[in-house]
Motif scaffolding. Sequence first.
Motif, PDB file in Angstrom:
ATOM      1  N   LYS A  11       0.839  -1.206   0.000  1.00 56.76           N
ATOM      2  CA  LYS A  11       0.000   0.000   0.000  1.00 56.76           C
ATOM      3  C   LYS A  11       0.869   1.248   0.000  1.00 56.76           C
ATOM      4  CE  LYS A  11      -4.240  -1.562   2.227  1.00 56.76           C
ATOM      5  NZ  LYS A  11      -4.945  -1.648   3.509  1.00 56.76           N
ATOM      6  N   GLN A  48      -2.050   1.199  -7.419  1.00 58.07           N
ATOM      7  CA  GLN A  48      -2.104  -0.093  -6.733  1.00 58.07           C
ATOM      8  C   GLN A  48      -2.092  -1.215  -7.767  1.00 58.07           C
ATOM      9  OE1 GLN A  48      -5.615   0.148  -4.222  1.00 58.07           O
ATOM     10  NE2 GLN A  48      -4.423   0.924  -2.514  1.00 58.07           N
ATOM     11  N   HIS A  49      -2.793  -0.992  -8.852  1.00 57.93           N
ATOM     12  CA  HIS A  49      -2.832  -1.962  -9.941  1.00 57.93           C
ATOM     13  C   HIS A  49      -1.421  -2.179 -10.520  1.00 57.93           C
ATOM     14  CE1 HIS A  49      -4.496  -4.312 -13.208  1.00 57.93           C
ATOM     15  NE2 HIS A  49      -3.872  -3.549 -14.077  1.00 57.93           N
ATOM     16  N   ALA A  52       0.590  -4.273  -8.146  1.00 57.17           N
ATOM     17  CA  ALA A  52       0.159  -5.674  -8.233  1.00 57.17           C
ATOM     18  C   ALA A  52       0.771  -6.346  -9.462  1.00 57.17           C
ATOM     19  CB  ALA A  52      -1.365  -5.754  -8.271  1.00 57.17           C
ATOM     20  N   TRP A  60      -4.939  -5.826  -7.983  1.00 57.34           N
ATOM     21  CA  TRP A  60      -4.722  -5.595  -6.558  1.00 57.34           C
ATOM     22  C   TRP A  60      -5.478  -6.625  -5.708  1.00 57.34           C
ATOM     23  CZ3 TRP A  60      -1.372  -2.669  -3.898  1.00 57.34           C
ATOM     24  CH2 TRP A  60      -1.612  -2.447  -2.553  1.00 57.34           C
TER      25      TRP A  60
END
Length: 69
Positions: A11, A48-49, A52, A60
């Motif tokens: 995060k 965030q994507h 990931a 995510w």
Amino acid sequence: GFTMAKLEYKKRAAKKLFKEYKAGNPEALLLVKNVIHDCDDITLMKCQHVIAKQNGYNNWAEMKNNIGE
């Protein structure tokens, strides 16, 4: 425990990427552009994507489920 810390770390990585992207950091711009093709409206969720994808997940949610909460 450890898995929660791992998720927190991701995060923070996403937040840092978002901040650097907005600041115009060329490395951050490149990283985002490699994953997100429409870079007009970059949000924290999109960052965030990117994180990931960098970690080998499709998104995510998948990463979150694999790390475990």
